[in-house]
Design a protein around this motif. Structure first.
Motif, PDB file in Angstrom:
ATOM      1  N   UNK A   1       3.435  18.396 -32.037  1.00 53.69           N
ATOM      2  CA  UNK A   1       4.360  19.533 -32.051  1.00 53.69           C
ATOM      3  C   UNK A   1       4.809  19.919 -33.451  1.00 53.69           C
ATOM      4  N   UNK A   2       4.518  19.098 -34.436  1.00 50.12           N
ATOM      5  CA  UNK A   2       5.053  19.339 -35.777  1.00 50.12           C
ATOM      6  C   UNK A   2       4.064  19.967 -36.740  1.00 50.12           C
ATOM      7  N   UNK A   3       2.784  19.733 -36.540  1.00 47.31           N
ATOM      8  CA  UNK A   3       1.826  20.260 -37.519  1.00 47.31           C
ATOM      9  C   UNK A   3       0.807  21.230 -36.911  1.00 47.31           C
ATOM     10  N   UNK A   4       0.845  21.435 -35.578  1.00 48.53           N
ATOM     11  CA  UNK A   4      -0.080  22.370 -34.926  1.00 48.53           C
ATOM     12  C   UNK A   4       0.684  23.516 -34.286  1.00 48.53           C
ATOM     13  N   UNK A   5       0.073  24.709 -34.243  1.00 47.39           N
ATOM     14  CA  UNK A   5       0.719  25.813 -33.524  1.00 47.39           C
ATOM     15  C   UNK A   5       0.560  25.617 -32.013  1.00 47.39           C
ATOM     16  N   UNK A   6       1.201  26.471 -31.219  1.00 46.53           N
ATOM     17  CA  UNK A   6       1.322  26.235 -29.782  1.00 46.53           C
ATOM     18  C   UNK A   6      -0.031  26.164 -29.087  1.00 46.53           C
ATOM     19  N   UNK A   7      -0.901  27.126 -29.342  1.00 43.76           N
ATOM     20  CA  UNK A   7      -2.176  27.113 -28.615  1.00 43.76           C
ATOM     21  C   UNK A   7      -3.037  25.914 -29.010  1.00 43.76           C
ATOM     22  N   UNK A   8      -2.916  25.456 -30.263  1.00 44.18           N
ATOM     23  CA  UNK A   8      -3.691  24.308 -30.703  1.00 44.18           C
ATOM     24  C   UNK A   8      -3.147  23.020 -30.095  1.00 44.18           C
TER      25      UNK A   8
END
Length: 466
Positions: free
Chosen positions: A255-262
């Motif tokens: 949740x900290x280094x990826x965007x939502x879809x990723x």
């Protein structure tokens, strides 16, 4: 011919059919929960409510995990699993309310209720999975369950990935949560399709039930005895650690280094690689050419090396950033900002590492269940052992989710995970090294048969006197 034999093994009252059914229950209930949790903060930009809900969940899970085995022994598997499944739907539905009100009280309360249901459901699941198969098949049955169960996590990753593919929002839409609720309600209903353990018969004609009768008083005594059992105390650090890493992997990493879809894309492979790892691991754990002790030690060595390697790789990545997106609008301080799966040059390394987390989870938990299943074949004992495992596991998860909720630094969370893993290895090694090739309850089975014979003689004598 192989297909015909497989179909024969899938008769309704066979152990394999029952494991498949409970696998699909968990596919639709805990599997969806895992997918939601894997998004970090239940798919919300602000993880505070999700973390507090998980803390409430695991607080009640501690108690009802330990009590769950006795509740299942007293009430049976069908209704306990069906009613427990509904608690997952309530939890997912609470996020719709959160989306519209920004009031987290209902979600936190739903988390506490889910802890009650989950504790009972997992005790029943553990009993079915490790007590129904023959000794030489336990790892295969664990793998079959794990594959079906983690299909839920994969589906749960596909839903937010597909629905939010073109969305710029940092929180999941109502449509995703509604889909989760519908699937979890279906899973609860499927629990009613399970057969009572007393009717389940293995392929060799033996019953899965060794002891027929129980009572509330006896179950209370047996729960106390769990904490006096040297083997269970030896496994206590393993139980505590077995879900501790979820909060770190799902929050400070995904949740900290990826965007939502990723995040959703990552979870497809996180749970997918769990399925593959469980399947391959079962060949080692069920390899009858080796003694049970040697199999256990080889599996233990694999888990030890693998986990230390992935935590080493994580440390290298963690030293590059300190926080994820903040409610104030500030983005992560990971170099270059949030990662997207299309930016393969930046994202490939962290994404592969996250997928390896899934393999590590499968190896650790499959080994844990295999060790527990190697201690006995008695389904009532195993329901208590499985409940103990899930209860202590939840104690660890409670601490872990609260560490993230209290904004403990990511680096310190990682160090805590690594230290706990190392601590758990020493007593786990002792238990594995003392495993016997056959479980200790063979004498119980004999005494149960003697009890039946004595009961038959008594009935015969009574009839003769009349």
């Amino acid at each position: 011919m192989g297909l015909i034999n497989t179909l024969k093994r899938l008769r309704y009252y066979s152990p394999m059919t029952q494991v498949v059914i409970v696998g699909f229950v968990c596919f639709l209930c805990p599997g969806m929960f895992n997918a939601l949790n894997g998004m970090g903060g239940g798919g919300q930009m602000d993880r505070t409510t999700g973390n507090n809900a998980n803390t409430a969940l695991y607080c009640t899970f501690i108690v009802f995990g330990i009590l769950g085995g006795s509740i299942v022994n007293l009430c049976g598997v069908r209704w306990t699993i069906a009613v427990s499944g509904l608690s997952y739907a309530l939890y997912s539905g609470s996020y719709i309310y959160l989306n519209h009100t920004k009031n987290g009280a209902f979600t936190i309360a739903a988390g506490a209720i889910l802890g009650i249901g989950a504790g009972i459901l997992w005790a029943a699941q553990g009993m079915i999975m490790v007590s129904y198969p023959r000794e030489e098949e336990k790892a295969k049955y664990i793998a079959v369950f794990w594959i079906i169960f983690n299909l839920g996590g994969m589906l749960g990753g596909i839903l937010p990935f597909a629905i939010n593919y073109h969305s710029e929002s940092d929180s999941l839409s109502d449509g995703v949560y509604i889909a989760f609720v519908v699937l979890e309600c279906l899973g609860a209903c499927l629990g009613l399709a399970l057969a009572p353990p007393s009717k389940v018969v293995r392929d060799d004609g033996t019953s899965v039930v060794l002891v027929k009768y129980t009572s509330a008083g006896r179950e209370a005594l047996e729960i106390v005895k769990l904490f006096l059992n040297p083997k269970m105390l030896g496994l206590l650090p393993m139980c505590f650690t077995s879900n501790f890493f979820y909060s770190y992997q799902f929050g400070p990493v995904n949740a900290s280094i990826f965007n939502l879809r990723t995040r959703g894309f990552n979870n497809i492979f996180y749970w997918g690689f769990q399925m593959l790892a469980a399947y391959l691991f079962s060949f080692l754990l069920d390899n009858t050419r080796m003694s049970r002790r040697r199999r256990g030690l080889a599996a233990f060595a694999l888990v030890t090396v693998f986990f230390n390697c992935i935590w080493g790789g994580t440390l290298k990545m963690q030293l590059r950033y300190t926080h994820g997106p903040l409610p104030s609008g500030e983005t992560t301080d990971y170099p270059g900002g949030l990662l997207d799966f299309k930016d393969s040059k930046r994202a490939a390394g962290p994404m592969i590492l996250y997928m390896l987390y899934g393999i590590g989870d499968a190896l650790y938990q499959n080994l844990a269940y295999w060790i527990i299943g190697s201690l006995t074949n008695d389904n009532q004992k195993l329901s208590r052992y499985a409940g103990f495992y899930k209860g202590i596991q939840s104690l660890g998860a409670t601490v872990a989710w609260q560490l993230d909720a209290k904004n403990v630094s990511y680096l310190h969370q990682l160090i805590g995970n690594w230290v706990l893993l190392v601590i758990s290895l020493f007593p786990m090694f002792y238990v594995v090294a003392t495993l016997k090739d056959h479980s200790e309850d063979l004498s119980v089975a004999k005494s149960a048969d003697d009890e039946k014979a004595a009961e038959h003689e008594l009935t015969h004598a009574s009839t003769a006197s009349v």
